[in-house]
Write an enzyme that holds these catalytic residues in place. Structure first.
Site, short mmCIF file in Angstrom:
data_model
loop_
_atom_site.label_atom_id
_atom_site.label_comp_id
_atom_site.label_asym_id
_atom_site.label_seq_id
_atom_site.Cartn_x
_atom_site.Cartn_y
_atom_site.Cartn_z
N HIS A 298 41.96 35.07 32.75
CA HIS A 298 41.56 36.46 32.91
C HIS A 298 40.57 36.90 31.85
O HIS A 298 39.68 37.70 32.11
CB HIS A 298 42.81 37.34 32.87
CG HIS A 298 42.60 38.71 33.42
ND1 HIS A 298 42.23 38.95 34.73
CD2 HIS A 298 42.71 39.93 32.84
CE1 HIS A 298 42.14 40.26 34.93
NE2 HIS A 298 42.40 40.87 33.80
N ASP B 247 42.97 32.37 36.26
CA ASP B 247 43.38 33.75 36.01
C ASP B 247 44.79 34.00 36.52
O ASP B 247 45.10 33.74 37.68
CB ASP B 247 42.40 34.70 36.70
CG ASP B 247 42.48 36.12 36.19
OD1 ASP B 247 43.55 36.52 35.70
OD2 ASP B 247 41.48 36.85 36.30
N SER C 64 38.61 43.66 35.98
CA SER C 64 40.03 43.67 36.34
C SER C 64 40.31 44.87 37.25
O SER C 64 39.70 44.99 38.31
CB SER C 64 40.89 43.68 35.08
OG SER C 64 42.22 43.36 35.38
#
Length: 706
Positions: free
Chosen positions: A679, A644, A559
């Protein structure tokens, strides 16, 4: 997910390394280049030939064909590591207790817990009345609920005040657009009420008929409106409670520990606001303290008073109290109970009837302190140099017992209760890890000098017998954004690395809050580059000290930590043999120029607003996608999820396409796309370890670890 066709795997001998069979590989996919200009409001223009890979519907055939080709190429490239992947996966899941259960907690006369059955990916959530010997009431049978779904997650659940109904939020796509559902606990029947496109948190009013929830914007996925839904009525009749006009604020709901108040929590990077109403009559929400730039606070309520954690004239935060009678007077009525400190950062707290439990950071560790009403303070002890204590579930305030968890890289999660009056400690559970012996490993905390002289804490673990002679391979992880701290938690994958002679390191770089608020301030906005150079300097220090040597270092981040990996790959590719970047935020400027993308507007105070030239130039200088150049890069493993909502799939997709077209080396570049995930990757207890085994096997192969 579409996998490889037979011809892609033809000719590979099982067990051979990727490098040994490089000549037999098919050519990697080539993404087309299509002219596209990205314009900033002040006039700057950039060419982005891979912009076409963005498709918000996720249905474009050409885009999907490219992603499927990348997955097929990844399958072919990684085929020689399949035996190692299987070995790693079997080792990791072999350490996990199959029929595990959580430590039950008590709330209003019921004991709540979750349990896994052997082989199950999802838990059964249940409760028992009075004692754990009472008959079990199943609240959620998640294995049954997940049947036939490519993705499934329950993110929040709460029993109604009258203990007869369960509300829960489920996601069946991975995009974090939840549906809130309600079921009758006694019969198991679902109510007709289903609230779509919601945040995963909600709150019951005391009538056990009204649910307050946050409705999302369908495009930006930001929580925009708080509404009240009365069971049995149409959604069209839901009452609007509050609407947030400022897209830099995120919105959530909470109920205080006392259960007496429902609060709307509005949060930005540098400001927040809480609006609370009595749960018995939640018709009017009162602002606890109005929002103000650079003013942050959070609150809880117990025993007729509010406890408030705030940075008001306190960079490392302080704790204050105000009575119910004086709460309407605002900050002027708040009184200190724990003043601010230059050396100790207050991260969290939990009020009880007769004392306060405080999570605080000192020396890079997260510890627990208990503060009695009379002012006496005591610390909960720890026996290791690098660890983390975290407040656990404490639903009832009228008890002297505080539940918390203790972790280190060496010690599996241990759940304790400590008595605030006597100091007595009880071990409630040590997370079982099959075949694991902590005495085989050593954990260490060292301090690496950054190039500006700052000392960076580093948590390390390795097997006993390790020698600092530079022969060991190193796996180095960091995050370093949003003020999130990377604590040294145990994971069932670590022994698989350590038993193969690796050193595992967490670099607690600036951008987190391990060393206090200044640690964060020195690692974001105009000082973001400190996060990147800290990581590189930690690597070089570990090499200098003999923990590893150049050419034997793997780096990983995900991330915003994937941004770190992209920046490090551009700035110091020669320092790393292999880099793993999961769901990486790598197209910083283009994303932050688009307010329709989820998270953009709420993060101007994290990265800057590139609509202004000052921030545009700063961000453009480090944005990984924009700084790919014709040079040698390390071996790379990049992962994403098509659905995501935090880092859109097209960011790493564009980055990979540009790297393939630009880099001058022949090192492998793997791009793995989970076509049914968001995600957090695939859902389920075990499936994520398949993904982990895949990138670990790739890294070990590239490092030459047998």
């Amino acid at each position: 997910m579409i996998r490889t066709t037979a011809w892609l795997l033809a000719g590979f001998s099982i067990g051979a390394s990727i490098a040994a069979q490089a000549q037999q590989l098919p050519q990697p996919p080539v993404a087309a280049k299509k002219p596209h200009e990205v314009k900033a409001p002040f006039g700057a223009v950039r060419q982005d030939p891979y912009y076409w890979l963005r498709d918000d519907t996720r249905k474009d055939p050409e885009m999907l064909a490219y992603l499927n080709a990348e997955n097929a190429y990844a399958d072919a490239l990684l085929a020689p590591t399949k035996p190692l992947q299987d070995a790693l996966y079997n080792e990791i899941v072999g350490r996990i207790k199959q029929d595990d259960s959580s430590v039950p907690y008590r709330k209003k006369g019921y004991w709540y817990y979750s349990r896994f059955e052997t082989g199950a990916d999802y838990p059964i959530v249940a409760r028992r009345k009075g004692t754990m010997d009472a008959p079990e009431q199943i609240l959620l049978d998640e294995p049954k609920m997940a049947e036939g779904k490519g993705f499934f997650a329950v993110s929040a659940q709460d029993v109604s005040p009258n203990d007869t109904l369960l509300a829960y939020a489920e996601d069946t796509v991975g995009r974090r657009q939840y549906t809130i559902r309600v079921k009758d606990i006694a019969t198991g029947a679902l109510k007709a009420d289903a609230i779509p496109n919601a945040e995963p948190d909600f709150a019951w009013a005391d009538d056990s008929r009204t649910i307050f929830y946050v409705e999302k914007d369908p495009t930006t996925l930001l929580g925009k409106r708080v509404k009240a839904h009365v069971l049995g009525t149409p959604l069209s009749a839901d009452r609007m409670v509050y609407e947030e006009k400022d897209d830099t604020f995120y919105m959530s709901l909470k109920k205080t520990t006392s259960g007496q108040y429902i609060c709307i929590v509005l949060q930005s990077t540098v400001s927040n606001e809480e609006r609370c109403a009595p749960a018995a009559k939640p018709t009017s929400f009162t602002v606890l303290a109005p929002r103000e730039r650079d003013f942050l606070y959070s609150s809880d309520h117990v025993g007729g008073q509010w406890t408030i954690r705030t940075n008001w004239q306190a960079p490392n935060y302080r704790l204050m109290i105000v009575s119910d009678a004086d709460a309407a007077k605002g900050r002027a009525a708040w009184k200190d109970i724990v003043p601010t400190s230059a050396d100790v950062f207050i991260e969290n707290f939990q009020p009880f009837d007769g004392f306060l439990a405080i999570e605080e950071r000192s020396g890079g560790n997260k510890r627990l302190r208990l503060l009695a009403k009379g002012g006496k303070s005591s610390f909960v002890e720890a026996d290791e140099p690098a660890y983390a204590m975290t407040l656990d579930v404490n639903k009832e305030s009228g008890t002297p017992w505080v539940r918390y968890t203790y972790d280190s890289l060496r010690t599996p999660e241990t759940t304790y209760e400590v008595n605030a009056a006597t100091g007595e400690r009880k071990v409630l559970k040590v997370q079982p890890v099959t075949g694991y012996d902590p005495d085989k490993y050593v954990t260490e905390r060292i301090w690496a000098p950054a190039r500006d002289g700052t000392k960076i804490p580093v948590s390390l673990i390795y097997a006993k017998g390790f020698r600092k002679d530079g022969t060991a391979p190193l796996f180095q992880y960091a995050y370093g954004s949003y003020g999130y701290s990377s604590d040294p938690y145990f994971a069932p994958a670590w022994p698989s690395l350590l038993d193969r002679g690796m050193v595992y390191a967490i670099a607690h770089i600036r951008g987190g809050q391990e060393m206090g608020r200044k640690w964060y301030d020195d690692g974001h906005l105009a000082k973001k580059v400190n996060s990147f150079t800290d990581f590189i300097d930690v690597t070089r220090f570990l090499v200098d000290q003999g923990y590893t040597r150049k050419g034997r270092v793997a780096a990983m981040g995900g991330s915003a930590g994937g941004l770190l990996m992209g920046a490090v790959a551009n700035m110091a590719p020669q320092d790393y043999k292999v880099i793993v970047a999961q769901v990486p935020f790598v197209d910083v400027v283009t994303t932050m120029l688009d307010p329709t993308i989820p998270l953009t507007t709420g993060e101007y105070d994290e990265w800057g607003n590139p609509e202004q030239k000052q921030w545009y130039d700063i961000m453009l200088a480090y944005s990984p996608y924009d700084n790919v150049t014709a040079k040698d890069y390390p071996s790379l493993f990049v992962g994403t999820g098509l659905w995501d909502s935090q880092v859109q799939y097209y960011e790493p997709t564009k980055w990979v396409a540009k790297l393939r077209a630009t880099k001058t080396d022949s090192n492998p570049l793997v791009y793995r796309i989970n076509m049914e995930a968001g995600h957090g990757g695939k859902s389920g207890r075990f499936r994520r370890y398949r993904d982990q085994a895949e990138y670990m096997a790739f890294a070990l192969d590239q490092l030459g670890v047998k």
